[in-house]
Design a protein around this motif. Structure first.
Motif, mmCIF file in Angstrom:
data_model
loop_
_atom_site.group_PDB
_atom_site.id
_atom_site.type_symbol
_atom_site.label_atom_id
_atom_site.label_comp_id
_atom_site.label_asym_id
_atom_site.label_seq_id
_atom_site.Cartn_x
_atom_site.Cartn_y
_atom_site.Cartn_z
ATOM 1 N N GLU A 1 0.825 -1.211 0.000
ATOM 2 C CA GLU A 1 0.000 0.000 0.000
ATOM 3 C C GLU A 1 0.860 1.264 0.000
ATOM 4 O O GLU A 1 0.568 2.229 -0.715
ATOM 5 C CB GLU A 1 -0.939 0.001 1.209
ATOM 6 C CG GLU A 1 -2.055 -1.036 1.103
ATOM 7 C CD GLU A 1 -3.052 -0.897 2.240
ATOM 8 O OE1 GLU A 1 -2.935 0.056 3.034
ATOM 9 O OE2 GLU A 1 -3.953 -1.746 2.333
ATOM 10 N N ALA A 2 1.916 1.256 0.790
ATOM 11 C CA ALA A 2 2.810 2.410 0.842
ATOM 12 C C ALA A 2 3.557 2.581 -0.481
ATOM 13 O O ALA A 2 3.801 3.710 -0.932
ATOM 14 C CB ALA A 2 3.801 2.260 1.993
ATOM 15 N N ARG A 3 3.905 1.455 -1.098
ATOM 16 C CA ARG A 3 4.598 1.506 -2.392
ATOM 17 C C ARG A 3 3.691 2.129 -3.453
ATOM 18 O O ARG A 3 4.113 2.999 -4.213
ATOM 19 C CB ARG A 3 5.014 0.101 -2.812
ATOM 20 C CG ARG A 3 5.801 0.028 -4.112
ATOM 21 C CD ARG A 3 6.058 -1.421 -4.529
ATOM 22 N NE ARG A 3 6.552 -2.180 -3.401
ATOM 23 C CZ ARG A 3 6.109 -3.394 -3.047
ATOM 24 N NH1 ARG A 3 5.152 -3.972 -3.753
ATOM 25 N NH2 ARG A 3 6.630 -4.027 -2.016
ATOM 26 N N TRP A 4 2.442 1.703 -3.488
ATOM 27 C CA TRP A 4 1.479 2.246 -4.471
ATOM 28 C C TRP A 4 1.253 3.739 -4.251
ATOM 29 O O TRP A 4 1.197 4.522 -5.207
ATOM 30 C CB TRP A 4 0.165 1.486 -4.352
ATOM 31 C CG TRP A 4 -0.811 1.775 -5.459
ATOM 32 C CD1 TRP A 4 -1.902 2.585 -5.395
ATOM 33 C CD2 TRP A 4 -0.785 1.242 -6.791
ATOM 34 N NE1 TRP A 4 -2.560 2.601 -6.602
ATOM 35 C CE2 TRP A 4 -1.903 1.791 -7.479
ATOM 36 C CE3 TRP A 4 0.070 0.368 -7.463
ATOM 37 C CZ2 TRP A 4 -2.182 1.476 -8.807
ATOM 38 C CZ3 TRP A 4 -0.211 0.054 -8.788
ATOM 39 C CH2 TRP A 4 -1.322 0.615 -9.443
ATOM 40 N N VAL B 1 8.389 4.463 -11.780
ATOM 41 C CA VAL B 1 7.631 3.473 -11.011
ATOM 42 C C VAL B 1 8.190 2.081 -11.301
ATOM 43 O O VAL B 1 8.992 1.903 -12.222
ATOM 44 C CB VAL B 1 6.127 3.520 -11.361
ATOM 45 C CG1 VAL B 1 5.535 4.884 -11.022
ATOM 46 C CG2 VAL B 1 5.892 3.190 -12.834
ATOM 47 N N GLY B 2 7.746 1.106 -10.518
ATOM 48 C CA GLY B 2 8.235 -0.254 -10.704
ATOM 49 C C GLY B 2 7.808 -0.858 -12.030
ATOM 50 O O GLY B 2 6.812 -0.442 -12.633
ATOM 51 N N LYS B 3 8.558 -1.852 -12.467
ATOM 52 C CA LYS B 3 8.288 -2.488 -13.752
ATOM 53 C C LYS B 3 6.916 -3.142 -13.796
ATOM 54 O O LYS B 3 6.302 -3.256 -14.859
ATOM 55 C CB LYS B 3 9.372 -3.527 -14.056
ATOM 56 C CG LYS B 3 10.755 -2.929 -14.304
ATOM 57 C CD LYS B 3 11.781 -4.008 -14.595
ATOM 58 C CE LYS B 3 13.166 -3.408 -14.824
ATOM 59 N NZ LYS B 3 14.171 -4.461 -15.081
ATOM 60 N N SER B 4 6.433 -3.613 -12.653
ATOM 61 C CA SER B 4 5.140 -4.298 -12.609
ATOM 62 C C SER B 4 3.967 -3.336 -12.438
ATOM 63 O O SER B 4 2.817 -3.761 -12.420
ATOM 64 C CB SER B 4 5.132 -5.319 -11.471
ATOM 65 O OG SER B 4 5.275 -4.660 -10.213
#
Length: 238
Positions: free
Chosen positions: A34-37, A64-67
């Protein structure tokens, strides 16, 4: 010793060799989901806010992340902006913060123009709007073909005004005799009218159903007289 130093330098080196990426953590694996998003949302919104032109998906993918799904991220940001006087919109192949139309009058009263709106489009005459519409739908198209559509010569001055406004540009040479220049719409056209791509133009059939465009009248050169008649009628009843 030299081999150990080389190994330490190689560790964490980005695949593309850009040294700046070593200092920037795209993936944020140390954060809970959740914190990453949330951090990805903040990065994307901040980047778009700081940009002077629409930001592409490719640019946003660098932060942002690859996924990470850019579209889902944008959806969540837009959901949080509900009720705010501005929104995050897809325009001209990227994303941009734009004020909502309901506040155009307030902005115009404050600054004398709708900042971030259709300043150049608002300066166009009815004839120029119709020619621009024709170019948008039938590009690439020559000035001669435009003149045939409207049943009257489309002047170089009119074309020059649209070019000067950045709404059209020269396209490929026509294969017809003399190889005249053709005209196409630009990225600025998309920005001014709020389209993401030309695929967002209303269908000709939909415009016909709404009574806003008749393909037969356009090809016969009857559109401009019809519009002028409608404008005179509006003046009589205003």
């Amino acid at each position: 010793m030299a081999e150990a130093t080389h190994a330490r330098r190689a560790k964490g080196r980005p695949d593309d060799g850009r040294s700046g990426d070593r200092l920037f953590d795209r993936e944020l694996d140390h954060l809970p989901p959740e914190a990453r998003w949330r951090e990805w949302m903040n990065r994307v919104e901040a980047t778009i806010f700081a940009a002077s032109e629409p930001v592409s998906r490719e640019t946003l993918a660098r932060i942002v992340g690859k996924s990470c799904s850019i579209d889902l991220l944008i959806d969540d940001i837009r959901e949080e902006l509900r009720g705010r006087p501005y929104d995050l919109v897809a325009v001209a192949g990227g994303f941009r913060h734009l004020t909502r139309p309901a506040y155009a009058d307030a902005i115009r009263s404050a600054f004398g123009t709708a900042v971030g709106g259709n300043e150049r489009a608002a300066d166009l005459t009815q004839s120029e709007v119709l020619v621009l519409m024709c170019i948008a739908y039938f590009q690439p198209i020559t000035r001669g073909e435009l003149s045939s559509f409207f049943g009257k010569e489309i002047s170089r001055d009119l074309i020059g005004h649209l070019r000067g406004a950045g709404l059209i540009a020269s396209g490929p040479r026509s294969p017809t005799p003399g190889a005249p220049y053709t005209y196409v719409t630009t990225k600025e056209f998309l920005l001014e009218f709020g389209f993401d791509t030309l695929r967002d133009l209303p269908d000709v059939e939909a415009l016909e159903d709404a009574g806003l465009l008749s393909k037969e009248k356009l090809l016969a050169g009857d559109i401009l007289p019809a519009v002028e008649t409608e404008m005179r009628a509006d003046d009589e009843f205003s």
